[in-house]
Design a protein around this motif. Sequence first.
Motif, short mmCIF file in Angstrom:
data_model
loop_
_atom_site.label_atom_id
_atom_site.label_comp_id
_atom_site.label_asym_id
_atom_site.label_seq_id
_atom_site.Cartn_x
_atom_site.Cartn_y
_atom_site.Cartn_z
N VAL A 1 0.72 -1.36 0.05
CA VAL A 1 -0.06 -0.17 -0.10
C VAL A 1 0.58 1.19 0.17
O VAL A 1 2.56 1.33 0.22
N PRO A 2 0.31 2.53 -0.50
CA PRO A 2 1.00 3.91 -0.31
C PRO A 2 2.29 3.38 0.94
O PRO A 2 1.04 3.30 2.00
N ALA A 3 3.48 4.00 1.48
CA ALA A 3 3.92 4.74 1.95
C ALA A 3 3.50 5.34 3.23
O ALA A 3 3.61 5.11 4.27
N PHE A 4 2.19 5.81 3.04
CA PHE A 4 2.15 7.26 5.12
C PHE A 4 1.03 6.11 4.83
O PHE A 4 0.28 6.94 5.81
N ARG A 5 0.67 4.94 4.43
CA ARG A 5 -0.84 3.89 5.65
C ARG A 5 0.67 3.65 6.31
O ARG A 5 1.88 2.45 5.94
N PRO A 6 -0.42 2.96 7.68
CA PRO A 6 0.87 2.70 8.53
C PRO A 6 0.17 1.01 8.53
O PRO A 6 0.42 0.06 9.78
N THR B 1 -0.62 -3.16 6.45
CA THR B 1 -0.49 -3.91 5.24
C THR B 1 -1.90 -3.73 4.91
O THR B 1 -3.34 -3.62 5.40
N LEU B 2 -2.27 -3.77 2.98
CA LEU B 2 -3.49 -4.18 2.43
C LEU B 2 -4.16 -5.78 3.62
O LEU B 2 -5.70 -5.40 3.75
N LEU C 1 -15.43 13.00 13.02
CA LEU C 1 -14.63 13.47 11.70
C LEU C 1 -13.65 12.72 11.90
O LEU C 1 -12.60 12.33 11.39
N PHE C 2 -13.18 11.98 13.53
CA PHE C 2 -11.53 11.59 13.82
C PHE C 2 -11.62 9.68 14.71
O PHE C 2 -12.30 9.47 15.87
N ASN C 3 -11.16 9.22 13.43
CA ASN C 3 -11.88 7.91 13.59
C ASN C 3 -10.08 7.07 13.57
O ASN C 3 -9.62 6.21 12.92
N ASP C 4 -9.01 8.26 13.61
CA ASP C 4 -7.79 7.26 13.77
C ASP C 4 -7.54 6.67 14.74
O ASP C 4 -6.33 6.73 15.18
N ALA C 5 -8.27 6.55 16.00
CA ALA C 5 -7.24 6.26 16.97
C ALA C 5 -8.08 5.01 16.61
O ALA C 5 -8.40 3.76 17.84
N PHE C 6 -8.74 4.09 15.33
CA PHE C 6 -9.41 2.75 15.70
C PHE C 6 -8.09 1.55 15.19
O PHE C 6 -7.58 1.95 14.49
N SER C 7 -8.15 0.63 16.33
CA SER C 7 -6.61 -0.12 16.29
C SER C 7 -6.91 -0.89 15.61
O SER C 7 -8.19 -1.16 14.66
N VAL C 8 -6.09 -1.21 14.57
CA VAL C 8 -6.09 -2.25 13.48
C VAL C 8 -5.47 -4.03 13.84
O VAL C 8 -5.41 -4.10 14.91
N SER C 9 -6.08 -4.73 13.20
CA SER C 9 -6.66 -5.96 13.22
C SER C 9 -5.24 -6.39 12.53
O SER C 9 -4.95 -6.12 11.47
N THR C 10 -4.35 -7.22 13.66
CA THR C 10 -3.15 -8.22 12.33
C THR C 10 -3.63 -9.42 12.72
O THR C 10 -2.22 -9.69 12.09
N VAL D 1 -9.35 -0.90 -1.96
CA VAL D 1 -8.48 0.00 -1.73
C VAL D 1 -8.23 0.54 -0.67
O VAL D 1 -8.99 1.38 0.56
N PRO D 2 -6.67 1.75 -0.69
CA PRO D 2 -6.44 1.54 0.91
C PRO D 2 -6.81 3.08 1.36
O PRO D 2 -5.91 3.60 1.73
N LEU D 3 -8.15 3.24 1.38
CA LEU D 3 -8.57 4.57 1.85
C LEU D 3 -8.10 4.97 3.20
O LEU D 3 -7.80 3.19 3.87
N GLU D 4 -8.35 5.62 4.02
CA GLU D 4 -8.18 5.22 5.95
C GLU D 4 -9.32 4.18 6.28
O GLU D 4 -10.86 3.54 5.30
#
Length: 457
Positions: free
Chosen positions: A29-34, A36-37, A65-74, A124-127
Amino acid sequence: MRRTLLIAPSILLLVYLARIAYGGFVNGVPAFRPWTLGERMLTEGRVLVDYLRMLWLPRPYTSGLFNDAFSVSTGLLSPPSTLFCLVLIFSLLTTAWMQRRHHPAFALAILFFFAGQLLESTVVPLELYFEHRNYLPALLMFWPLALWICKPTPTLKDGPAPAMLIPTVVRVLLAVVLPLGLAGMTWMRASLWGDERSQAIVWAQKNPDSPRAQAYAAQIELEHGHVSAATARLDGALAKHPGELQLTLNMLGARCRSGTLTAADVDLAANALRTAPNTGRLGYDWFQRGLPMARSGNCQGLSLETLDRLLVAAGENERTNKVPGRVQDRLHLQARIALLRNEDERALRLFDAALDADIRPGAALNQAAVRATSHRPLLAQRHLDHLIAVWRPPSGPGWSMPSFHDWLLWKEGYWTNEIAHMRTLLVEDIAAASHESARTVPADSSTREPASDRPGQ
């Protein structure tokens, strides 16, 4: 008609998504995404279930509008809810497909919702998360409920059976209570959106782990003069997220307002710019506001040299250097600082490099306008010459909306006309400057060497 309007477009969409997925898994995915797909696909299962929860259990105030704290499933069990949500989604899809003939409204509501999320909630690598993605997919979500509420009560010869009256009473109550309740929550949410300060505070409370929400609340507090509250909020957020770019840059602004900016604050911001996974437009917008502040000297410790140092640190960020738009933003800002320091040739080199990073006529015209308004029309002309040398008009419409848009603008002659119009304005500025200069030149100046900043030289 079904094959033409439904099946064929659906196949094309699935082919497009498969192409995106292949590129995402093979090239990343783009480099600015923390993430993986694969992690995104796992996380979106939890996101979709949360969307359904919000729809069926509405509340007046959400995370906004602020959802940047949603945890990522690894992984499937990291967190454990990942597997549960994926199983639930599979069960809903399976049930809807099996019941499509017996309960078509229910099946359509479920299948339409998930079909509507294909673009924004799959490969699609959106937020990861945004509430507005539900607007269209939820269009038919409550149709089965409406059909049940409006269902007529069956009657017998002697009138409706007592047992049949209970569902009827429930349906009547829902028909009254649901619209009133939803209207009340809409009024509460609209009232919040009409009060910027309250909205920022509520969103910060709803998102305690969101750097974006805390930074936004601090900005609003600063605008209302609550400098100490904003500083305390940013201090608390930085304790949780040390080195977070949004927080460190806003802390610089808060320190400027209180007159307590230190070299340590600048060092922290420089390190954040150097290591942030994605500076986004935030960095550009903050520097836009910082330029006049540094030029005026209203903030002790924030000078043009300080801003240039911060931008140099941003240039050492390996991730953002892979994003042409971010490179262009940084070089553009450095060029503007060079202009303010009267380093015209360096400014021109930086503006040209910014254009080379992401060659777009619009960017060149914007940069030429910056120089024209800074009374450097000849520099602006030279930059437009550089645009003509490096820009290659699109050869066709391409397969994406941006490429089609670029091709259409060129095909209609938009950029050609805009460049010609800009050149005309620059020639007028140069002529006016020459006329003004001639009026102020001493009588014996004819023996002097010609100025190097005249047309044609």
